[in-house]
Motif scaffolding. Structure first.
Motif, PDB file in Angstrom:
ATOM      1  N   SER A  82       0.795  -1.225   0.000  1.00  0.00           N
ATOM      2  CA  SER A  82       0.000   0.000   0.000  1.00  0.00           C
ATOM      3  C   SER A  82       0.830   1.279   0.000  1.00  0.00           C
ATOM      4  O   SER A  82       0.303   2.354  -0.257  1.00  0.00           O
ATOM      5  N   ARG A 200      -0.321   6.769   7.704  1.00  0.00           N
ATOM      6  CA  ARG A 200      -1.401   6.028   8.357  1.00  0.00           C
ATOM      7  C   ARG A 200      -2.265   6.912   9.253  1.00  0.00           C
ATOM      8  O   ARG A 200      -3.392   6.555   9.584  1.00  0.00           O
ATOM      9  N   GLY A 219      -8.691   1.466   6.452  1.00  0.00           N
ATOM     10  CA  GLY A 219      -8.625   0.344   5.511  1.00  0.00           C
ATOM     11  C   GLY A 219      -9.247   0.680   4.176  1.00  0.00           C
ATOM     12  O   GLY A 219      -8.696   0.365   3.124  1.00  0.00           O
ATOM     13  N   ARG A 220     -10.397   1.349   4.198  1.00  0.00           N
ATOM     14  CA  ARG A 220     -11.056   1.731   2.954  1.00  0.00           C
ATOM     15  C   ARG A 220     -10.231   2.732   2.174  1.00  0.00           C
ATOM     16  O   ARG A 220     -10.121   2.671   0.955  1.00  0.00           O
ATOM     17  N   THR A 223      -7.371   1.013   0.475  1.00  0.00           N
ATOM     18  CA  THR A 223      -7.853   0.260  -0.674  1.00  0.00           C
ATOM     19  C   THR A 223      -7.987   1.136  -1.896  1.00  0.00           C
ATOM     20  O   THR A 223      -7.674   0.720  -3.028  1.00  0.00           O
TER      21      THR A 223
END
Length: 226
Positions: A82, A200, A219-220, A223
């Motif tokens: 990521s 983060r 998390g979304r 993604t």
């Protein structure tokens, strides 16, 4: 028909993307490569409208390839990592998909491809919403909205030129603008085109403003953007 090139050093990963392409009307496979070094020559000799590009590959990374391509086809990143998300959007990638990639997420990326991009289409500059501040109704260009902030029973809509305080819920404006905004916190929606960098804990916008990322939405966000 959109001709797709799959670039990934993992055979299983290439196979999954190929299966998804073959299941999707309007897409076809132009070719598969297991390294980034051969992409430039392949694109010269074959019709390629879209590249599904892995990042961590031997000899040349996907990011290095993006830096080297002149007038590249559209690119969708497919990776297990990521940390390159924010950087990849500097090269106008269509989307950033984290492995393992669900078919539904793949389809959402293709829908983004089919939609006019605000940086590329004059037509998209005509996309707007009306927002009422007090007794005045304002016409707001969607691609000028930097972020939206919850403010008691109101919202602050921060655009490139001003801030409007409007009586509407965060949920309702997200429903109207879910193609353009993403929620990063219970109090914040942001537009990805104004992201300068992220980690983060926070997102920094192009004007230097820093907004928090909550655990609920991290998390979304990763993604979508890595």
């Amino acid at each position: 028909m959109i001709k797709c090139l799959i670039v990934d050093d993992e055979p299983i990963a290439r196979g999954i993307i190929e299966k998804y392409i073959l299941k999707t009307p309007g897409l076809s496979v132009s070719g598969q490569l297991d390294n980034a070094l051969d992409v430039v020559q392949f694109v010269k000799n074959n019709q390629v409208d879209l590249i599904f590009l892995d990042i961590n590959m031997p000899e040349m990374t996907g990011i290095d390839l993006l830096k080297s391509l002149l007038n590249p086809p559209k690119v969708i990143i497919t990776t297990a990592y990521s940390q390159h998300g924010a950087e990849s959007y500097n090269y106008d990638v269509v989307d950033y998909l984290l492995k393992p990639i669900p078919f539904e997420r793949f389809l959402k990326a293709i829908q983004k491809l089919e939609r006019p991009n605000s940086k590329e289409s004059d037509e998209d500059k005509d996309h707007y919403i009306f927002l009422k501040e007090g007794q005045t109704t304002h016409k707001v260009l969607i691609n000028e909205i930097r972020y939206v902030q919850a403010y008691g029973n109101y919202l602050k809509v921060h655009t490139k030129t001003n801030t409007l305080v409007v009586r509407i819920t965060l949920h309702n404006i997200l429903n109207d603008l879910d193609d353009y905004l993403i929620q990063i916190h219970k109090s914040y929606l942001i537009s990805r085109q104004f992201i300068q960098s992220m980690d983060r804990e926070s997102v920094t916008l192009d004007n230097g403003e820093c907004l928090p990322i909550s655990n609920t939405f991290r998390g979304r966000l990763l993604t979508h953007f890595g």
